[in-house]
Write an enzyme that holds these catalytic residues in place. Structure first.
Site, PDB file in Angstrom:
ATOM      1  N   TYR A 144       0.839  -1.204   0.000  1.00 37.55           N
ATOM      2  CA  TYR A 144       0.000   0.000   0.000  1.00 37.55           C
ATOM      3  C   TYR A 144       0.876   1.258   0.000  1.00 37.55           C
ATOM      4  O   TYR A 144       0.730   2.117  -0.870  1.00 37.55           O
ATOM      5  CB  TYR A 144      -0.898  -0.025   1.235  1.00 37.55           C
ATOM      6  CG  TYR A 144      -1.876   1.122   1.343  1.00 37.55           C
ATOM      7  CD1 TYR A 144      -2.999   1.180   0.524  1.00 37.55           C
ATOM      8  CD2 TYR A 144      -1.686   2.146   2.272  1.00 37.55           C
ATOM      9  CE1 TYR A 144      -3.914   2.228   0.633  1.00 37.55           C
ATOM     10  CE2 TYR A 144      -2.591   3.191   2.393  1.00 37.55           C
ATOM     11  CZ  TYR A 144      -3.703   3.228   1.571  1.00 37.55           C
ATOM     12  OH  TYR A 144      -4.608   4.263   1.676  1.00 37.55           O
ATOM     13  N   ARG A 185     -10.750  -1.283  10.032  1.00 38.72           N
ATOM     14  CA  ARG A 185     -10.125  -0.041  10.476  1.00 38.72           C
ATOM     15  C   ARG A 185     -10.595   0.301  11.889  1.00 38.72           C
ATOM     16  O   ARG A 185     -11.642  -0.157  12.336  1.00 38.72           O
ATOM     17  CB  ARG A 185     -10.440   1.088   9.491  1.00 38.72           C
ATOM     18  CG  ARG A 185      -9.524   1.006   8.294  1.00 38.72           C
ATOM     19  CD  ARG A 185      -9.710   2.121   7.331  1.00 38.72           C
ATOM     20  NE  ARG A 185     -10.781   1.866   6.379  1.00 38.72           N
ATOM     21  CZ  ARG A 185     -10.996   2.597   5.308  1.00 38.72           C
ATOM     22  NH1 ARG A 185     -10.244   3.625   5.046  1.00 38.72           N
ATOM     23  NH2 ARG A 185     -11.982   2.307   4.482  1.00 38.72           N
ATOM     24  N   VAL A 186      -9.798   1.121  12.560  1.00 35.81           N
ATOM     25  CA  VAL A 186      -9.995   1.220  14.003  1.00 35.81           C
ATOM     26  C   VAL A 186     -11.347   1.832  14.390  1.00 35.81           C
ATOM     27  O   VAL A 186     -12.005   1.347  15.312  1.00 35.81           O
ATOM     28  CB  VAL A 186      -8.803   1.963  14.660  1.00 35.81           C
ATOM     29  CG1 VAL A 186      -8.748   3.444  14.292  1.00 35.81           C
ATOM     30  CG2 VAL A 186      -8.803   1.766  16.143  1.00 35.81           C
ATOM     31  N   GLY A 206      -1.841   0.719  23.021  1.00 38.30           N
ATOM     32  CA  GLY A 206      -2.859   1.749  22.754  1.00 38.30           C
ATOM     33  C   GLY A 206      -2.335   3.169  22.859  1.00 38.30           C
ATOM     34  O   GLY A 206      -3.109   4.121  22.802  1.00 38.30           O
ATOM     35  N   THR A 207      -1.003   3.333  22.976  1.00 43.33           N
ATOM     36  CA  THR A 207      -0.473   4.707  23.076  1.00 43.33           C
ATOM     37  C   THR A 207      -0.137   5.279  21.694  1.00 43.33           C
ATOM     38  O   THR A 207       0.208   6.442  21.569  1.00 43.33           O
ATOM     39  CB  THR A 207       0.798   4.780  23.954  1.00 43.33           C
ATOM     40  OG1 THR A 207       1.757   3.862  23.415  1.00 43.33           O
ATOM     41  CG2 THR A 207       0.496   4.434  25.400  1.00 43.33           C
ATOM     42  N   THR A 209      -0.740   6.960  18.144  1.00 43.82           N
ATOM     43  CA  THR A 209      -1.726   8.014  17.868  1.00 43.82           C
ATOM     44  C   THR A 209      -2.123   8.038  16.391  1.00 43.82           C
ATOM     45  O   THR A 209      -1.388   7.591  15.520  1.00 43.82           O
ATOM     46  CB  THR A 209      -1.170   9.417  18.218  1.00 43.82           C
ATOM     47  OG1 THR A 209      -0.088   9.728  17.321  1.00 43.82           O
ATOM     48  CG2 THR A 209      -0.698   9.484  19.660  1.00 43.82           C
ATOM     49  N   ARG A 276       0.906   9.963  14.257  1.00 44.46           N
ATOM     50  CA  ARG A 276       0.550  10.566  12.965  1.00 44.46           C
ATOM     51  C   ARG A 276      -0.297  11.810  13.203  1.00 44.46           C
ATOM     52  O   ARG A 276      -1.320  11.753  13.885  1.00 44.46           O
ATOM     53  CB  ARG A 276      -0.230   9.563  12.135  1.00 44.46           C
ATOM     54  CG  ARG A 276      -0.157   9.872  10.674  1.00 44.46           C
ATOM     55  CD  ARG A 276      -0.967   8.913   9.898  1.00 44.46           C
ATOM     56  NE  ARG A 276      -0.280   7.700   9.536  1.00 44.46           N
ATOM     57  CZ  ARG A 276      -0.907   6.551   9.330  1.00 44.46           C
ATOM     58  NH1 ARG A 276      -2.202   6.481   9.490  1.00 44.46           N
ATOM     59  NH2 ARG A 276      -0.239   5.487   8.965  1.00 44.46           N
TER      60      ARG A 276
HETATM   61  P1  NAD Z   1     -12.663   1.898   0.313  1.00 45.00           P
HETATM   62  O1  NAD Z   1     -11.989   0.572   0.395  1.00 45.00           O
HETATM   63  O2  NAD Z   1     -13.986   2.052   0.954  1.00 45.00           O
HETATM   64  O3  NAD Z   1     -12.798   2.381  -1.196  1.00 45.00           O
HETATM   65  C1  NAD Z   1     -11.941   1.984  -2.221  1.00 45.00           C
HETATM   66  C2  NAD Z   1     -12.785   1.690  -3.453  1.00 45.00           C
HETATM   67  O4  NAD Z   1     -11.912   1.314  -4.536  1.00 45.00           O
HETATM   68  C3  NAD Z   1     -13.743   0.526  -3.239  1.00 45.00           C
HETATM   69  O5  NAD Z   1     -15.022   0.857  -3.705  1.00 45.00           O
HETATM   70  C4  NAD Z   1     -13.124  -0.608  -4.046  1.00 45.00           C
HETATM   71  O6  NAD Z   1     -14.073  -1.563  -4.483  1.00 45.00           O
HETATM   72  C5  NAD Z   1     -12.474   0.164  -5.169  1.00 45.00           C
HETATM   73  N1  NAD Z   1     -11.377  -0.573  -5.808  1.00 45.00           N
HETATM   74  C6  NAD Z   1     -10.371  -1.254  -5.215  1.00 45.00           C
HETATM   75  N2  NAD Z   1      -9.563  -1.798  -6.132  1.00 45.00           N
HETATM   76  C7  NAD Z   1     -10.071  -1.457  -7.351  1.00 45.00           C
HETATM   77  C8  NAD Z   1      -9.688  -1.728  -8.688  1.00 45.00           C
HETATM   78  N3  NAD Z   1      -8.604  -2.470  -8.968  1.00 45.00           N
HETATM   79  N4  NAD Z   1     -10.449  -1.221  -9.691  1.00 45.00           N
HETATM   80  C9  NAD Z   1     -11.548  -0.480  -9.425  1.00 45.00           C
HETATM   81  N5  NAD Z   1     -11.968  -0.203  -8.180  1.00 45.00           N
HETATM   82  C10 NAD Z   1     -11.229  -0.668  -7.155  1.00 45.00           C
HETATM   83  O7  NAD Z   1     -11.610   2.943   0.919  1.00 45.00           O
HETATM   84  P2  NAD Z   1     -11.780   4.502   1.187  1.00 45.00           P
HETATM   85  O8  NAD Z   1     -11.516   4.732   2.617  1.00 45.00           O
HETATM   86  O9  NAD Z   1     -13.016   5.018   0.585  1.00 45.00           O
HETATM   87  O10 NAD Z   1     -10.526   5.065   0.388  1.00 45.00           O
HETATM   88  C11 NAD Z   1     -10.655   5.705  -0.874  1.00 45.00           C
HETATM   89  C12 NAD Z   1      -9.294   6.214  -1.317  1.00 45.00           C
HETATM   90  O11 NAD Z   1      -8.785   7.160  -0.375  1.00 45.00           O
HETATM   91  C13 NAD Z   1      -8.244   5.108  -1.446  1.00 45.00           C
HETATM   92  O12 NAD Z   1      -7.440   5.371  -2.562  1.00 45.00           O
HETATM   93  C14 NAD Z   1      -7.426   5.268  -0.186  1.00 45.00           C
HETATM   94  O13 NAD Z   1      -6.107   4.818  -0.353  1.00 45.00           O
HETATM   95  C15 NAD Z   1      -7.493   6.770   0.055  1.00 45.00           C
HETATM   96  N6  NAD Z   1      -7.293   7.079   1.471  1.00 45.00           N
HETATM   97  C16 NAD Z   1      -8.286   6.821   2.373  1.00 45.00           C
HETATM   98  C17 NAD Z   1      -8.052   7.072   3.724  1.00 45.00           C
HETATM   99  C18 NAD Z   1      -9.098   6.827   4.768  1.00 45.00           C
HETATM  100  O14 NAD Z   1      -8.795   6.956   5.956  1.00 45.00           O
HETATM  101  N7  NAD Z   1     -10.320   6.494   4.419  1.00 45.00           N
HETATM  102  C19 NAD Z   1      -6.804   7.572   4.137  1.00 45.00           C
HETATM  103  C20 NAD Z   1      -5.828   7.787   3.177  1.00 45.00           C
HETATM  104  C21 NAD Z   1      -6.078   7.556   1.836  1.00 45.00           C
HETATM  105  N1  UDP Z   2      -6.133  -0.595  15.735  1.00 45.54           N
HETATM  106  C1  UDP Z   2      -6.514  -1.091  16.957  1.00 45.54           C
HETATM  107  N2  UDP Z   2      -7.560  -1.969  16.992  1.00 45.54           N
HETATM  108  C2  UDP Z   2      -8.249  -2.359  15.886  1.00 45.54           C
HETATM  109  C3  UDP Z   2      -7.847  -1.831  14.627  1.00 45.54           C
HETATM  110  C4  UDP Z   2      -6.785  -0.952  14.586  1.00 45.54           C
HETATM  111  O1  UDP Z   2      -5.940  -0.749  18.004  1.00 45.54           O
HETATM  112  O2  UDP Z   2      -9.185  -3.151  16.025  1.00 45.54           O
HETATM  113  C5  UDP Z   2      -5.014   0.376  15.678  1.00 45.54           C
HETATM  114  C6  UDP Z   2      -3.937   0.042  14.657  1.00 45.54           C
HETATM  115  O3  UDP Z   2      -2.965  -0.806  15.250  1.00 45.54           O
HETATM  116  C7  UDP Z   2      -3.379   1.420  14.363  1.00 45.54           C
HETATM  117  C8  UDP Z   2      -4.583   2.347  14.509  1.00 45.54           C
HETATM  118  O4  UDP Z   2      -5.545   1.609  15.264  1.00 45.54           O
HETATM  119  O5  UDP Z   2      -2.401   1.784  15.305  1.00 45.54           O
HETATM  120  C9  UDP Z   2      -5.220   2.766  13.198  1.00 45.54           C
HETATM  121  O6  UDP Z   2      -5.463   1.603  12.435  1.00 45.54           O
HETATM  122  P1  UDP Z   2      -6.244   1.621  11.051  1.00 45.54           P
HETATM  123  O7  UDP Z   2      -6.165   0.235  10.507  1.00 45.54           O
HETATM  124  O8  UDP Z   2      -7.573   2.225  11.231  1.00 45.54           O
HETATM  125  O9  UDP Z   2      -5.440   2.635  10.128  1.00 45.54           O
HETATM  126  P2  UDP Z   2      -3.870   2.874   9.806  1.00 45.54           P
HETATM  127  O10 UDP Z   2      -3.025   1.987  10.673  1.00 45.54           O
HETATM  128  O11 UDP Z   2      -3.740   2.567   8.375  1.00 45.54           O
HETATM  129  O12 UDP Z   2      -3.662   4.302  10.152  1.00 45.54           O
END
Ligand code: NAD
Ligand code: UDP
Length: 311
Positions: A144, A185-186, A206-207, A209, A276
Protein backbone atom coordinates in the site's frame (compact mmCIF):
# COMPACT_ATOMS: atom_id res chain seq x y z
CA UNK A 1 -21.86 21.12 -16.05
CA UNK A 2 -18.65 19.08 -15.83
CA UNK A 3 -18.40 15.36 -16.58
CA UNK A 4 -16.39 13.77 -13.77
CA UNK A 5 -14.98 10.25 -13.39
CA UNK A 6 -14.60 8.94 -9.82
CA UNK A 7 -12.62 5.69 -9.60
CA UNK A 8 -13.36 3.76 -6.41
CA UNK A 9 -16.65 5.68 -6.36
CA UNK A 10 -18.61 2.88 -4.66
CA UNK A 11 -16.28 2.90 -1.65
CA UNK A 12 -16.59 4.78 1.61
CA UNK A 13 -15.00 8.11 0.57
CA UNK A 14 -15.91 7.75 -3.12
CA UNK A 15 -19.63 7.45 -2.42
CA UNK A 16 -19.64 10.72 -0.45
CA UNK A 17 -17.63 12.41 -3.19
CA UNK A 18 -20.01 11.21 -5.95
CA UNK A 19 -22.99 12.46 -3.94
CA UNK A 20 -21.46 15.88 -3.37
CA UNK A 21 -20.37 16.29 -7.03
CA UNK A 22 -23.88 15.37 -8.22
CA UNK A 23 -25.44 17.80 -5.75
CA UNK A 24 -23.25 20.52 -7.23
CA UNK A 25 -24.78 19.88 -10.68
CA UNK A 26 -22.11 17.72 -12.30
CA UNK A 27 -22.43 14.56 -14.33
CA UNK A 28 -20.68 11.73 -12.45
CA UNK A 29 -19.33 8.43 -13.73
CA UNK A 30 -18.59 6.08 -10.85
CA UNK A 31 -16.13 3.31 -11.72
CA UNK A 32 -15.53 0.43 -9.32
CA UNK A 33 -14.75 -3.29 -9.24
CA UNK A 34 -16.57 -3.67 -5.86
CA UNK A 35 -13.56 -5.24 -4.14
CA UNK A 36 -14.21 -3.28 -0.93
CA UNK A 37 -16.96 -0.96 -2.14
CA UNK A 38 -20.59 -1.83 -2.68
CA UNK A 39 -23.58 -0.84 -4.79
CA UNK A 40 -25.37 -0.21 -1.50
CA UNK A 41 -23.16 2.82 -0.89
CA UNK A 42 -24.44 4.53 -4.03
CA UNK A 43 -27.90 3.04 -4.49
CA UNK A 44 -29.49 6.33 -3.38
CA UNK A 45 -27.83 8.01 -6.40
CA UNK A 46 -29.09 5.53 -9.00
CA UNK A 47 -32.25 7.48 -9.86
CA UNK A 48 -30.23 10.55 -10.78
CA UNK A 49 -29.98 10.77 -14.60
CA UNK A 50 -26.59 12.41 -14.29
CA UNK A 51 -25.14 9.42 -12.40
CA UNK A 52 -23.62 6.44 -14.22
CA UNK A 53 -22.15 3.27 -12.74
CA UNK A 54 -19.41 1.25 -14.46
CA UNK A 55 -18.02 -2.08 -13.27
CA UNK A 56 -14.36 -1.94 -14.21
CA UNK A 57 -10.95 -2.69 -12.75
CA UNK A 58 -8.47 0.21 -12.98
CA UNK A 59 -5.59 -2.18 -13.66
CA UNK A 60 -7.10 -2.34 -17.17
CA UNK A 61 -7.25 0.73 -19.43
CA UNK A 62 -10.54 2.59 -19.67
CA UNK A 63 -11.59 5.25 -22.17
CA UNK A 64 -14.21 7.93 -21.59
CA UNK A 65 -14.51 11.63 -22.39
CA UNK A 66 -14.37 13.50 -19.10
CA UNK A 67 -13.27 16.89 -17.76
CA UNK A 68 -11.98 15.69 -14.39
CA UNK A 69 -10.86 12.44 -12.77
CA UNK A 70 -10.71 11.69 -9.05
CA UNK A 71 -8.56 8.56 -8.68
CA UNK A 72 -9.61 6.77 -5.47
CA UNK A 73 -9.64 3.12 -6.54
CA UNK A 74 -7.55 1.17 -4.01
CA UNK A 75 -8.41 -0.80 -0.87
CA UNK A 76 -7.56 1.41 2.11
CA UNK A 77 -7.82 -0.73 5.24
CA UNK A 78 -4.76 -2.81 6.25
CA UNK A 79 -6.87 -5.98 6.39
CA UNK A 80 -8.10 -5.52 2.84
CA UNK A 81 -4.92 -4.23 1.23
CA UNK A 82 -2.88 -7.06 2.78
CA UNK A 83 -5.38 -9.70 1.57
CA UNK A 84 -3.83 -9.65 -1.92
CA UNK A 85 -0.73 -7.42 -1.75
CA UNK A 86 0.26 -7.92 -5.40
CA UNK A 87 -3.19 -6.81 -6.53
CA UNK A 88 -2.97 -3.81 -4.17
CA UNK A 89 0.27 -2.51 -5.63
CA UNK A 90 -0.97 -3.22 -9.16
CA UNK A 91 -4.09 -1.21 -8.42
CA UNK A 92 -2.08 1.80 -7.26
CA UNK A 93 0.59 1.68 -9.95
CA UNK A 94 -1.25 0.37 -13.03
CA UNK A 95 -4.38 2.25 -11.97
CA UNK A 96 -2.36 5.48 -11.86
CA UNK A 97 -0.77 4.75 -15.27
CA UNK A 98 -4.14 3.97 -16.86
CA UNK A 99 -5.92 6.98 -15.38
CA UNK A 100 -3.01 9.34 -16.16
CA UNK A 101 -2.97 7.99 -19.73
CA UNK A 102 -6.67 8.73 -19.97
CA UNK A 103 -6.19 12.23 -18.53
CA UNK A 104 -3.43 12.89 -21.05
CA UNK A 105 -5.52 11.72 -24.01
CA UNK A 106 -8.69 13.61 -23.20
CA UNK A 107 -7.04 16.61 -21.52
CA UNK A 108 -8.73 16.01 -18.16
CA UNK A 109 -7.54 17.34 -14.82
CA UNK A 110 -6.74 14.44 -12.47
CA UNK A 111 -6.57 14.23 -8.67
CA UNK A 112 -4.80 11.41 -6.86
CA UNK A 113 -6.05 10.19 -3.46
CA UNK A 114 -2.68 9.66 -1.83
CA UNK A 115 -2.21 8.99 1.84
CA UNK A 116 -0.40 9.87 5.05
CA UNK A 117 1.06 6.35 4.71
CA UNK A 118 3.65 7.86 2.36
CA UNK A 119 5.25 9.15 5.60
CA UNK A 120 5.46 5.57 6.94
CA UNK A 121 6.30 5.39 10.65
CA UNK A 122 7.26 9.06 10.74
CA UNK A 123 10.45 10.23 12.41
CA UNK A 124 9.23 13.83 12.04
CA UNK A 125 6.17 14.88 14.02
CA UNK A 126 3.76 16.38 13.02
CA UNK A 127 4.19 15.67 9.30
CA UNK A 128 4.58 18.52 6.76
CA UNK A 129 4.44 17.78 3.03
CA UNK A 130 8.20 18.42 2.81
CA UNK A 131 8.94 15.31 4.91
CA UNK A 132 10.04 12.38 2.70
CA UNK A 133 8.92 9.69 5.11
CA UNK A 134 10.21 6.54 6.77
CA UNK A 135 8.74 3.59 4.89
CA UNK A 136 9.75 -0.07 5.02
CA UNK A 137 9.92 -1.21 1.36
CA UNK A 138 9.53 -4.93 2.17
CA UNK A 139 7.03 -5.10 5.04
CA UNK A 140 3.37 -6.03 5.35
CA UNK A 141 2.23 -2.46 4.67
CA UNK A 142 4.62 -1.87 1.75
CA UNK A 143 2.18 -2.94 -0.99
CA UNK A 144 0.00 0.00 0.00
CA UNK A 145 2.61 2.55 1.12
CA UNK A 146 5.03 1.99 -1.75
CA UNK A 147 2.19 1.67 -4.27
CA UNK A 148 0.89 5.07 -3.22
CA UNK A 149 4.40 6.56 -3.24
CA UNK A 150 4.99 5.25 -6.76
CA UNK A 151 1.61 6.66 -7.84
CA UNK A 152 2.71 10.11 -6.60
CA UNK A 153 5.90 9.75 -8.65
CA UNK A 154 3.90 8.80 -11.73
CA UNK A 155 1.61 11.78 -11.26
CA UNK A 156 4.59 14.16 -11.05
CA UNK A 157 6.28 12.53 -14.06
CA UNK A 158 3.17 12.75 -16.26
CA UNK A 159 2.90 16.36 -15.19
CA UNK A 160 6.54 17.23 -15.94
CA UNK A 161 6.93 15.12 -19.08
CA UNK A 162 3.46 15.35 -20.63
CA UNK A 163 2.03 18.49 -19.03
CA UNK A 164 -0.90 16.61 -17.49
CA UNK A 165 -2.85 18.81 -15.08
CA UNK A 166 -2.46 16.95 -11.78
CA UNK A 167 -3.47 17.45 -8.14
CA UNK A 168 -2.25 15.25 -5.27
CA UNK A 169 -3.87 15.09 -1.82
CA UNK A 170 -2.36 13.14 1.09
CA UNK A 171 -5.32 11.96 3.11
CA UNK A 172 -5.01 11.28 6.84
CA UNK A 173 -7.24 8.74 8.66
CA UNK A 174 -10.82 9.47 7.70
CA UNK A 175 -14.02 8.02 9.16
CA UNK A 176 -17.76 8.40 8.82
CA UNK A 177 -20.97 6.73 7.63
CA UNK A 178 -20.61 4.00 4.94
CA UNK A 179 -17.35 2.65 6.30
CA UNK A 180 -17.49 -1.08 5.79
CA UNK A 181 -18.28 -2.65 9.21
CA UNK A 182 -15.92 -5.52 8.34
CA UNK A 183 -13.01 -3.58 6.96
CA UNK A 184 -10.93 -3.72 10.11
CA UNK A 185 -10.13 -0.04 10.48
CA UNK A 186 -9.99 1.22 14.00
CA UNK A 187 -13.02 3.54 14.11
CA UNK A 188 -15.40 1.05 12.51
CA UNK A 189 -13.98 -1.85 14.57
CA UNK A 190 -14.37 -0.05 17.90
CA UNK A 191 -17.89 1.22 17.12
CA UNK A 192 -19.13 -2.17 15.93
CA UNK A 193 -17.56 -3.90 18.95
CA UNK A 194 -19.02 -1.34 21.36
CA UNK A 195 -22.52 -1.58 19.85
CA UNK A 196 -22.41 -5.38 20.04
CA UNK A 197 -21.06 -5.39 23.60
CA UNK A 198 -17.95 -7.25 22.44
CA UNK A 199 -14.39 -6.66 23.68
CA UNK A 200 -12.75 -3.56 22.17
CA UNK A 201 -9.55 -4.76 20.48
CA UNK A 202 -6.75 -2.27 21.17
CA UNK A 203 -3.53 -3.27 19.37
CA UNK A 204 -0.27 -2.81 21.29
CA UNK A 205 -0.51 -0.73 24.47
CA UNK A 206 -2.86 1.75 22.75
CA UNK A 207 -0.47 4.71 23.08
CA UNK A 208 0.03 4.97 19.29
CA UNK A 209 -1.73 8.01 17.87
CA UNK A 210 -3.78 8.91 14.82
CA UNK A 211 -5.52 12.12 13.74
CA UNK A 212 -9.08 11.43 12.64
CA UNK A 213 -10.92 13.45 10.04
CA UNK A 214 -14.66 13.32 9.36
CA UNK A 215 -15.45 12.41 5.74
CA UNK A 216 -17.31 15.66 4.90
CA UNK A 217 -14.18 17.68 5.73
CA UNK A 218 -12.14 15.44 3.42
CA UNK A 219 -14.59 15.75 0.52
CA UNK A 220 -14.58 19.54 0.89
CA UNK A 221 -10.76 19.51 0.82
CA UNK A 222 -10.60 17.26 -2.25
CA UNK A 223 -13.02 19.41 -4.24
CA UNK A 224 -11.18 22.59 -3.25
CA UNK A 225 -7.92 20.96 -4.34
CA UNK A 226 -9.37 19.98 -7.71
CA UNK A 227 -10.46 23.61 -8.16
CA UNK A 228 -7.24 25.13 -6.81
CA UNK A 229 -5.21 27.59 -8.87
CA UNK A 230 -3.26 26.48 -11.94
CA UNK A 231 0.34 25.89 -10.99
CA UNK A 232 -0.50 24.35 -7.61
CA UNK A 233 -0.45 20.57 -7.78
CA UNK A 234 0.49 19.63 -4.22
CA UNK A 235 0.98 17.22 -2.63
CA UNK A 236 -1.15 18.72 0.11
CA UNK A 237 -2.10 17.15 3.46
CA UNK A 238 -5.83 16.85 4.08
CA UNK A 239 -6.49 15.82 7.65
CA UNK A 240 -7.68 16.94 11.06
CA UNK A 241 -4.75 17.79 13.36
CA UNK A 242 -6.66 16.63 16.48
CA UNK A 243 -4.41 13.75 17.64
CA UNK A 244 -5.62 10.91 19.88
CA UNK A 245 -4.20 7.66 21.26
CA UNK A 246 -6.10 4.48 20.41
CA UNK A 247 -6.91 4.13 24.11
CA UNK A 248 -8.50 7.57 24.14
CA UNK A 249 -10.49 6.66 21.03
CA UNK A 250 -11.70 3.41 22.63
CA UNK A 251 -12.76 5.22 25.80
CA UNK A 252 -14.60 7.94 23.87
CA UNK A 253 -16.50 5.36 21.80
CA UNK A 254 -17.43 3.32 24.90
CA UNK A 255 -18.77 6.52 26.48
CA UNK A 256 -20.72 7.69 23.42
CA UNK A 257 -22.32 4.28 22.83
CA UNK A 258 -22.98 3.78 26.54
CA UNK A 259 -21.48 0.33 26.04
CA UNK A 260 -20.62 -2.33 28.59
CA UNK A 261 -17.66 -3.46 26.43
CA UNK A 262 -14.25 -3.88 28.06
CA UNK A 263 -10.92 -3.15 26.41
CA UNK A 264 -8.70 -6.08 25.47
CA UNK A 265 -5.09 -5.73 24.31
CA UNK A 266 -3.80 -7.60 21.21
CA UNK A 267 -0.32 -7.57 19.62
CA UNK A 268 0.66 -4.50 17.60
CA UNK A 269 0.81 -5.38 13.86
CA UNK A 270 4.18 -5.14 12.07
CA UNK A 271 5.30 -1.61 11.11
CA UNK A 272 2.23 0.00 12.70
CA UNK A 273 3.10 3.73 12.77
CA UNK A 274 3.48 5.04 16.33
CA UNK A 275 2.26 8.55 15.65
CA UNK A 276 0.55 10.57 12.96
CA UNK A 277 -0.59 14.17 12.75
CA UNK A 278 -0.87 16.42 9.70
CA UNK A 279 0.53 19.90 9.31
CA UNK A 280 -2.25 21.63 7.35
CA UNK A 281 -0.78 25.10 6.81
CA UNK A 282 -0.41 24.48 3.07
CA UNK A 283 -4.06 23.39 2.71
CA UNK A 284 -5.21 26.49 4.59
CA UNK A 285 -3.09 28.74 2.40
CA UNK A 286 -3.84 27.20 -0.99
CA UNK A 287 -7.37 25.87 -0.51
CA UNK A 288 -9.16 29.04 0.41
CA UNK A 289 -8.78 28.71 4.20
CA UNK A 290 -9.87 25.08 4.20
CA UNK A 291 -10.03 23.89 7.79
CA UNK A 292 -11.64 20.73 9.18
CA UNK A 293 -14.92 21.73 10.78
CA UNK A 294 -16.10 18.57 12.52
CA UNK A 295 -14.44 17.61 15.82
CA UNK A 296 -14.00 13.93 16.71
CA UNK A 297 -16.84 13.88 19.22
CA UNK A 298 -19.39 15.22 16.71
CA UNK A 299 -18.22 12.99 13.87
CA UNK A 300 -18.29 9.91 16.07
CA UNK A 301 -21.91 10.59 17.05
CA UNK A 302 -22.93 10.70 13.36
CA UNK A 303 -20.91 7.57 12.60
CA UNK A 304 -22.34 5.65 15.56
CA UNK A 305 -25.87 6.55 14.37
CA UNK A 306 -25.01 5.11 10.96
CA UNK A 307 -23.64 1.85 12.37
CA UNK A 308 -26.69 1.50 14.63
CA UNK A 309 -28.80 1.50 11.45
CA UNK A 310 -26.75 -1.14 9.59
CA UNK A 311 -25.61 -3.75 12.13
P1 NAD B 1 -12.66 1.90 0.31
O1 NAD B 1 -11.99 0.57 0.40
O2 NAD B 1 -13.99 2.05 0.95
O3 NAD B 1 -12.80 2.38 -1.20
C1 NAD B 1 -11.94 1.98 -2.22
C2 NAD B 1 -12.78 1.69 -3.45
O4 NAD B 1 -11.91 1.31 -4.54
C3 NAD B 1 -13.74 0.53 -3.24
O5 NAD B 1 -15.02 0.86 -3.70
C4 NAD B 1 -13.12 -0.61 -4.05
O6 NAD B 1 -14.07 -1.56 -4.48
C5 NAD B 1 -12.47 0.16 -5.17
N1 NAD B 1 -11.38 -0.57 -5.81
C6 NAD B 1 -10.37 -1.25 -5.22
N2 NAD B 1 -9.56 -1.80 -6.13
C7 NAD B 1 -10.07 -1.46 -7.35
C8 NAD B 1 -9.69 -1.73 -8.69
N3 NAD B 1 -8.60 -2.47 -8.97
N4 NAD B 1 -10.45 -1.22 -9.69
C9 NAD B 1 -11.55 -0.48 -9.42
N5 NAD B 1 -11.97 -0.20 -8.18
C10 NAD B 1 -11.23 -0.67 -7.15
O7 NAD B 1 -11.61 2.94 0.92
P2 NAD B 1 -11.78 4.50 1.19
O8 NAD B 1 -11.52 4.73 2.62
O9 NAD B 1 -13.02 5.02 0.59
O10 NAD B 1 -10.53 5.06 0.39
C11 NAD B 1 -10.66 5.70 -0.87
C12 NAD B 1 -9.29 6.21 -1.32
O11 NAD B 1 -8.78 7.16 -0.37
C13 NAD B 1 -8.24 5.11 -1.45
O12 NAD B 1 -7.44 5.37 -2.56
C14 NAD B 1 -7.43 5.27 -0.19
O13 NAD B 1 -6.11 4.82 -0.35
C15 NAD B 1 -7.49 6.77 0.05
N6 NAD B 1 -7.29 7.08 1.47
C16 NAD B 1 -8.29 6.82 2.37
C17 NAD B 1 -8.05 7.07 3.72
C18 NAD B 1 -9.10 6.83 4.77
O14 NAD B 1 -8.80 6.96 5.96
N7 NAD B 1 -10.32 6.49 4.42
C19 NAD B 1 -6.80 7.57 4.14
C20 NAD B 1 -5.83 7.79 3.18
C21 NAD B 1 -6.08 7.56 1.84
N1 UDP C 1 -6.13 -0.60 15.73
C1 UDP C 1 -6.51 -1.09 16.96
N2 UDP C 1 -7.56 -1.97 16.99
C2 UDP C 1 -8.25 -2.36 15.89
C3 UDP C 1 -7.85 -1.83 14.63
C4 UDP C 1 -6.78 -0.95 14.59
O1 UDP C 1 -5.94 -0.75 18.00
O2 UDP C 1 -9.19 -3.15 16.02
C5 UDP C 1 -5.01 0.38 15.68
C6 UDP C 1 -3.94 0.04 14.66
O3 UDP C 1 -2.97 -0.81 15.25
C7 UDP C 1 -3.38 1.42 14.36
C8 UDP C 1 -4.58 2.35 14.51
O4 UDP C 1 -5.54 1.61 15.26
O5 UDP C 1 -2.40 1.78 15.31
C9 UDP C 1 -5.22 2.77 13.20
O6 UDP C 1 -5.46 1.60 12.44
P1 UDP C 1 -6.24 1.62 11.05
O7 UDP C 1 -6.16 0.24 10.51
O8 UDP C 1 -7.57 2.22 11.23
O9 UDP C 1 -5.44 2.63 10.13
P2 UDP C 1 -3.87 2.87 9.81
O10 UDP C 1 -3.03 1.99 10.67
O11 UDP C 1 -3.74 2.57 8.37
O12 UDP C 1 -3.66 4.30 10.15
Amino acid sequence: MKRILVTGGAGFVGSHLCERLLNEGNEVICLDNYFTGSKKNIEHLMDNHYFELVRHDVTNPYMVEVDEIYNLACPASPVHYQYNPIKTIKTSVMGAINMLGLAKRVGAKILQASTSEVYGDPAVHPQPESYWGNVNPIGLRSCYDEGKRCAETLFMDYHMQNDVNIKIVRIFNTYGPRMNPQDGRVVSNFIVQALRGEAITVFGDGTQTRSFQYVDDLVEGMIRMMNSRDGFWGPVNIGNPGEFTMLELAQEIIKLTNSSSKITFLPLPQDDPLQRQPVIDLAKKELNDWDPKIPLHEGLVKTIDYFKSVI
